[in-house]
Design a protein around this motif. Structure first.
Motif, PDB file in Angstrom:
ATOM      1  N   SER A  63       0.828  -1.210   0.000  1.00 19.01           N
ATOM      2  CA  SER A  63       0.000   0.000   0.000  1.00 19.01           C
ATOM      3  C   SER A  63       0.861   1.259   0.000  1.00 19.01           C
ATOM      4  CB  SER A  63      -0.969   0.006   1.186  1.00 19.01           C
ATOM      5  OG  SER A  63      -0.316   0.305   2.396  1.00 19.01           O
ATOM      6  N   ILE A  64       1.990   1.221   0.703  1.00 18.53           N
ATOM      7  CA  ILE A  64       2.901   2.361   0.718  1.00 18.53           C
ATOM      8  C   ILE A  64       3.479   2.596  -0.678  1.00 18.53           C
ATOM      9  CG2 ILE A  64       5.095   3.238   1.630  1.00 18.53           C
ATOM     10  CD1 ILE A  64       4.443   1.572   4.189  1.00 18.53           C
ATOM     11  N   LEU A  65       3.951   1.517  -1.298  1.00 15.89           N
ATOM     12  CA  LEU A  65       4.529   1.641  -2.638  1.00 15.89           C
ATOM     13  C   LEU A  65       3.482   2.045  -3.671  1.00 15.89           C
ATOM     14  CD1 LEU A  65       6.885  -1.457  -2.624  1.00 15.89           C
ATOM     15  CD2 LEU A  65       7.510   0.949  -2.354  1.00 15.89           C
ATOM     16  N   ASP A  66       2.276   1.507  -3.538  1.00 13.85           N
ATOM     17  CA  ASP A  66       1.209   1.845  -4.470  1.00 13.85           C
ATOM     18  C   ASP A  66       0.848   3.323  -4.390  1.00 13.85           C
ATOM     19  OD1 ASP A  66      -1.034   1.030  -6.321  1.00 13.85           O
ATOM     20  OD2 ASP A  66      -2.221   1.762  -4.616  1.00 13.85           O
ATOM     21  N   ALA A  67       0.798   3.860  -3.178  1.00 14.54           N
ATOM     22  CA  ALA A  67       0.491   5.286  -3.015  1.00 14.54           C
ATOM     23  C   ALA A  67       1.608   6.154  -3.568  1.00 14.54           C
ATOM     24  CB  ALA A  67       0.249   5.605  -1.547  1.00 14.54           C
ATOM     25  N   ALA A  68       2.852   5.717  -3.399  1.00 14.54           N
ATOM     26  CA  ALA A  68       3.989   6.515  -3.847  1.00 14.54           C
ATOM     27  C   ALA A  68       4.114   6.511  -5.375  1.00 14.54           C
ATOM     28  CB  ALA A  68       5.281   5.991  -3.228  1.00 14.54           C
ATOM     29  N   LYS A  69       3.730   5.427  -6.024  1.00 10.34           N
ATOM     30  CA  LYS A  69       3.936   5.295  -7.475  1.00 10.34           C
ATOM     31  C   LYS A  69       2.663   5.554  -8.284  1.00 10.34           C
ATOM     32  CE  LYS A  69       7.725   2.097  -7.253  1.00 10.34           C
ATOM     33  NZ  LYS A  69       8.554   1.778  -8.393  1.00 10.34           N
ATOM     34  N   PHE A  70       1.602   6.001  -7.663  1.00 10.61           N
ATOM     35  CA  PHE A  70       0.336   6.190  -8.355  1.00 10.61           C
ATOM     36  C   PHE A  70       0.427   7.296  -9.402  1.00 10.61           C
ATOM     37  CE2 PHE A  70      -3.859   8.357  -8.494  1.00 10.61           C
ATOM     38  CZ  PHE A  70      -4.565   7.345  -9.118  1.00 10.61           C
ATOM     39  N   ARG A  71      -0.103   7.006 -10.589  1.00  7.92           N
ATOM     40  CA  ARG A  71      -0.214   8.005 -11.654  1.00  7.92           C
ATOM     41  C   ARG A  71      -1.656   8.020 -12.134  1.00  7.92           C
ATOM     42  NH1 ARG A  71       3.696   7.615 -16.547  1.00  7.92           N
ATOM     43  NH2 ARG A  71       2.635   9.580 -17.014  1.00  7.92           N
ATOM     44  N   ARG A  72      -2.279   9.155 -12.052  1.00  8.71           N
ATOM     45  CA  ARG A  72      -3.651   9.303 -12.511  1.00  8.71           C
ATOM     46  C   ARG A  72      -3.658   9.348 -14.029  1.00  8.71           C
ATOM     47  NH1 ARG A  72      -7.694  10.249  -9.505  1.00  8.71           N
ATOM     48  NH2 ARG A  72      -6.461  11.151  -7.829  1.00  8.71           N
ATOM     49  N   LEU A  73      -4.485   8.488 -14.628  1.00  9.57           N
ATOM     50  CA  LEU A  73      -4.615   8.495 -16.080  1.00  9.57           C
ATOM     51  C   LEU A  73      -5.442   9.695 -16.515  1.00  9.57           C
ATOM     52  CD1 LEU A  73      -5.325   4.708 -16.660  1.00  9.57           C
ATOM     53  CD2 LEU A  73      -3.172   5.914 -16.937  1.00  9.57           C
TER      54      LEU A  73
END
Length: 74
Positions: A63-73
């Protein structure tokens, strides 16, 4: 939260350190927040079975990595 590595993603990742799924909630991704929180806390609640605790820890880190690497399409 324009792109990966932005200030918003850093804040979201820091939120996830303290509460799994909170960063996804900050980013507006409610379903992802619920899934990460349920899996992580469910695993931590069953710590005495060892394997669910490991799964909970993996979900927490994910969850930490997912939040850090999130890119909104766009």
């Amino acid at each position: 939260m324009a792109e990966q590595g932005s200030g918003g993603n850093v804040i979201a990742a820091l939120c996830c350190v303290f509460f799994p799924g909170l960063g996804q909630l900050v980013q507006g991704r409610i379903l992802a927040a619920l899934v990460f929180a349920i899996v992580a806390f469910g695993g931590y609640a069953l710590w005495f079975f060892i394997v669910p605790a490991i799964i909970g820890f993996i979900a927490h880190v994910w969850s930490i990595l997912d939040a850090a690497k999130f890119r909104r399409l766009s």
